[in-house]
Design a protein around this motif. Structure first.
Motif, PDB file in Angstrom:
ATOM      1  N   GLN A 160       9.344  54.246  12.818  1.00 33.70           N
ATOM      2  CA  GLN A 160       8.239  54.773  13.611  1.00 33.70           C
ATOM      3  C   GLN A 160       8.669  55.013  15.057  1.00 33.70           C
ATOM      4  O   GLN A 160       8.348  56.051  15.650  1.00 33.70           O
ATOM      5  CB  GLN A 160       7.062  53.813  13.572  1.00 33.70           C
ATOM      6  CG  GLN A 160       5.823  54.348  14.252  1.00 33.70           C
ATOM      7  CD  GLN A 160       4.641  53.411  14.083  1.00 33.70           C
ATOM      8  OE1 GLN A 160       4.817  52.196  13.926  1.00 33.70           O
ATOM      9  NE2 GLN A 160       3.455  53.949  14.108  1.00 33.70           N
TER      10      GLN A 160
ATOM     11  N   ALA B 253       3.652  62.607  15.904  1.00 34.62           N
ATOM     12  CA  ALA B 253       4.612  61.581  15.483  1.00 34.62           C
ATOM     13  C   ALA B 253       3.990  60.653  14.444  1.00 34.62           C
ATOM     14  O   ALA B 253       4.647  60.272  13.469  1.00 34.62           O
ATOM     15  CB  ALA B 253       5.100  60.778  16.684  1.00 34.62           C
TER      16      ALA B 253
ATOM     17  N   VAL C 220      10.056  63.054  18.714  1.00 27.40           N
ATOM     18  CA  VAL C 220       8.940  63.983  18.910  1.00 27.40           C
ATOM     19  C   VAL C 220       8.562  64.041  20.389  1.00 27.40           C
ATOM     20  O   VAL C 220       8.367  65.123  20.950  1.00 27.40           O
ATOM     21  CB  VAL C 220       7.730  63.593  18.037  1.00 27.40           C
ATOM     22  CG1 VAL C 220       6.491  64.399  18.421  1.00 27.40           C
ATOM     23  CG2 VAL C 220       8.049  63.790  16.562  1.00 27.40           C
ATOM     24  N   ARG C 221       8.483  62.907  21.030  1.00 25.07           N
ATOM     25  CA  ARG C 221       8.112  62.873  22.450  1.00 25.07           C
ATOM     26  C   ARG C 221       9.135  63.615  23.308  1.00 25.07           C
ATOM     27  O   ARG C 221       8.772  64.379  24.214  1.00 25.07           O
ATOM     28  CB  ARG C 221       7.978  61.418  22.917  1.00 25.07           C
ATOM     29  CG  ARG C 221       7.601  61.244  24.362  1.00 25.07           C
ATOM     30  CD  ARG C 221       6.183  61.761  24.594  1.00 25.07           C
ATOM     31  NE  ARG C 221       5.909  61.915  26.003  1.00 25.07           N
ATOM     32  CZ  ARG C 221       5.096  61.148  26.685  1.00 25.07           C
ATOM     33  NH1 ARG C 221       4.464  60.161  26.096  1.00 25.07           N
ATOM     34  NH2 ARG C 221       4.901  61.362  27.961  1.00 25.07           N
TER      35      ARG C 221
ATOM     36  N   PHE D 165       5.418  60.215  10.721  1.00 22.06           N
ATOM     37  CA  PHE D 165       5.808  58.887  10.254  1.00 22.06           C
ATOM     38  C   PHE D 165       5.121  58.541   8.940  1.00 22.06           C
ATOM     39  O   PHE D 165       5.759  58.047   8.016  1.00 22.06           O
ATOM     40  CB  PHE D 165       5.497  57.815  11.300  1.00 22.06           C
ATOM     41  CG  PHE D 165       5.642  56.420  10.768  1.00 22.06           C
ATOM     42  CD1 PHE D 165       6.892  55.923  10.442  1.00 22.06           C
ATOM     43  CD2 PHE D 165       4.535  55.616  10.552  1.00 22.06           C
ATOM     44  CE1 PHE D 165       7.037  54.638   9.925  1.00 22.06           C
ATOM     45  CE2 PHE D 165       4.665  54.342  10.041  1.00 22.06           C
ATOM     46  CZ  PHE D 165       5.921  53.848   9.728  1.00 22.06           C
TER      47      PHE D 165
ATOM     48  N   ILE E 206      11.040  58.134  15.240  1.00 20.91           N
ATOM     49  CA  ILE E 206      10.290  59.386  15.089  1.00 20.91           C
ATOM     50  C   ILE E 206       9.496  59.678  16.356  1.00 20.91           C
ATOM     51  O   ILE E 206       9.500  60.802  16.861  1.00 20.91           O
ATOM     52  CB  ILE E 206       9.381  59.338  13.844  1.00 20.91           C
ATOM     53  CG1 ILE E 206      10.240  59.377  12.582  1.00 20.91           C
ATOM     54  CG2 ILE E 206       8.366  60.478  13.861  1.00 20.91           C
ATOM     55  CD1 ILE E 206       9.473  59.119  11.295  1.00 20.91           C
ATOM     56  N   PHE E 207       8.821  58.666  16.891  1.00 19.34           N
ATOM     57  CA  PHE E 207       8.039  58.871  18.110  1.00 19.34           C
ATOM     58  C   PHE E 207       8.934  59.334  19.256  1.00 19.34           C
ATOM     59  O   PHE E 207       8.576  60.260  19.995  1.00 19.34           O
ATOM     60  CB  PHE E 207       7.300  57.599  18.508  1.00 19.34           C
ATOM     61  CG  PHE E 207       6.470  57.783  19.742  1.00 19.34           C
ATOM     62  CD1 PHE E 207       5.232  58.400  19.672  1.00 19.34           C
ATOM     63  CD2 PHE E 207       6.934  57.363  20.973  1.00 19.34           C
ATOM     64  CE1 PHE E 207       4.470  58.597  20.820  1.00 19.34           C
ATOM     65  CE2 PHE E 207       6.185  57.556  22.122  1.00 19.34           C
ATOM     66  CZ  PHE E 207       4.948  58.174  22.045  1.00 19.34           C
TER      67      PHE E 207
ATOM     68  N   ALA F   9       1.842  64.632  21.156  1.00 17.88           N
ATOM     69  CA  ALA F   9       3.085  64.100  20.588  1.00 17.88           C
ATOM     70  C   ALA F   9       2.819  62.836  19.795  1.00 17.88           C
ATOM     71  O   ALA F   9       3.391  62.634  18.716  1.00 17.88           O
ATOM     72  CB  ALA F   9       4.102  63.821  21.694  1.00 17.88           C
TER      73      ALA F   9
END
Length: 90
Positions: free
Chosen positions: A62, A25, A69-70, A29, A65-66, A21
């Motif tokens: 960032q 990510a 996705v996580r 990003f 998005i992280f 992930a």
């Protein structure tokens, strides 16, 4: 299968998915930053040439998005463990 077994089964899957992930990510990003900022590299917090607004915007993007996705990867992993073990991991 007991809850303990599904939890143990999910632990290594969760670790591997977490690493994946992070990589996914990061790639997303970088692509989003290129498109939105028209700049190849996102600023780092210590980049003297960049202003506060640009640095904080990059960090917020960032982080968002992280997190998305996580969450998607964690949820997918939990669904996979449930299919394999019949139990939802805690």
């Amino acid at each position: 299968m007991s809850k303990g077994i599904s939890r143990v089964a999910y632990r290594p899957v969760g670790v591997l998915l977490g690493v994946a992930a992070g990589a996914v990510a990061g790639a997303i990003f970088r692509q989003v930053w290129k498109v939105t900022a028209g700049d190849g590299d996102a600023p780092s917090a210590t980049d003297e040439e960049r202003g506060w607004g640009e640095i904080l915007a990059a960090a917020a993007l960032q982080g968002a998005i992280f997190a998305v996705v996580r969450a998607a990867v964690d949820r997918g992993g939990a669904v996979g463990v449930r299919r394999m073990t019949g139990q939802w991991p805690d």
